[in-house]
Design a protein around this motif. Structure first.
Motif, PDB file in Angstrom:
ATOM      1  N   ASP A  50      16.505 -12.306  32.498  1.00 12.60           N
ATOM      2  CA  ASP A  50      16.446 -13.687  32.039  1.00 12.60           C
ATOM      3  C   ASP A  50      17.539 -14.501  32.726  1.00 12.60           C
ATOM      4  O   ASP A  50      18.613 -13.988  33.040  1.00 12.60           O
ATOM      5  N   VAL A  62      12.083 -28.377  38.600  1.00 12.70           N
ATOM      6  CA  VAL A  62      12.053 -26.948  38.351  1.00 12.70           C
ATOM      7  C   VAL A  62      10.612 -26.545  38.083  1.00 12.70           C
ATOM      8  O   VAL A  62       9.884 -27.233  37.375  1.00 12.70           O
ATOM      9  N   ILE A  64       8.586 -23.147  36.738  1.00 15.02           N
ATOM     10  CA  ILE A  64       8.663 -21.803  36.161  1.00 15.02           C
ATOM     11  C   ILE A  64       7.259 -21.436  35.719  1.00 15.02           C
ATOM     12  O   ILE A  64       6.692 -22.107  34.852  1.00 15.02           O
ATOM     13  N   GLU A  78      15.612 -22.625  30.383  1.00 16.78           N
ATOM     14  CA  GLU A  78      15.517 -21.171  30.240  1.00 16.78           C
ATOM     15  C   GLU A  78      14.384 -20.645  31.108  1.00 16.78           C
ATOM     16  O   GLU A  78      13.314 -21.233  31.152  1.00 16.78           O
ATOM     17  N   SER A  79      14.637 -19.521  31.783  1.00 18.05           N
ATOM     18  CA  SER A  79      13.641 -18.911  32.652  1.00 18.05           C
ATOM     19  C   SER A  79      13.572 -17.418  32.342  1.00 18.05           C
ATOM     20  O   SER A  79      14.521 -16.684  32.600  1.00 18.05           O
ATOM     21  N   HIS A  85       9.733 -18.630  39.872  1.00 19.61           N
ATOM     22  CA  HIS A  85      10.341 -19.939  39.662  1.00 19.61           C
ATOM     23  C   HIS A  85      10.973 -20.455  40.948  1.00 19.61           C
ATOM     24  O   HIS A  85      11.217 -19.695  41.887  1.00 19.61           O
TER      25      HIS A  85
END
Length: 112
Positions: A50, A62, A64, A78-79, A85
């Protein structure tokens, strides 16, 4: 106590060919400050852990998984692990983001 002046940390070689400064590296976590100049982008990739991103400066895009958003200063993204991503700077200003990987990866990031 250890204090790091991020401006003095040298950018390390990376497959994205962008300014990426590893500012924190312990057995438990890793943090990198990435600076994207106007028109620069990261290659799409997958991390084995993570990741969270904190936007320090500017505006960036971004992606993802199937989601794509424009984000700016003081936003946290948060990814989850193993989801493709990327980041892009399509603005006319510098874009800087803090990247934190917890736990520290034991496998390499995979470019797509």
């Amino acid at each position: 106590m250890k204090i790091t002046d991020v401006a003095t940390v040298v950018s390390g070689p990376n497959p994205h060919h962008v300014d990426a400064r590893k500012i924190y590296d312990t057995p438990h976590a890793m943090a990198v400050v990435i600076t994207l100049q106007p028109g620069e982008a990261l290659k799409k990739h997958i991390t084995p852990v993570d990741v969270f991103f904190y936007v320090l400066e500017g505006t960036g895009i971004v992606e993802i998984g199937d989601e794509k958003k424009t984000v700016g200063k003081d936003m946290l993204v948060e990814s989850p692990a193993k989801i493709p991503h990327t980041w892009k700077n399509e603005s006319t200003s510098v874009f800087r983001v803090l990247v934190v990987k917890v736990p520290k990866p034991t496998e390499e990031t995979k470019l797509l």
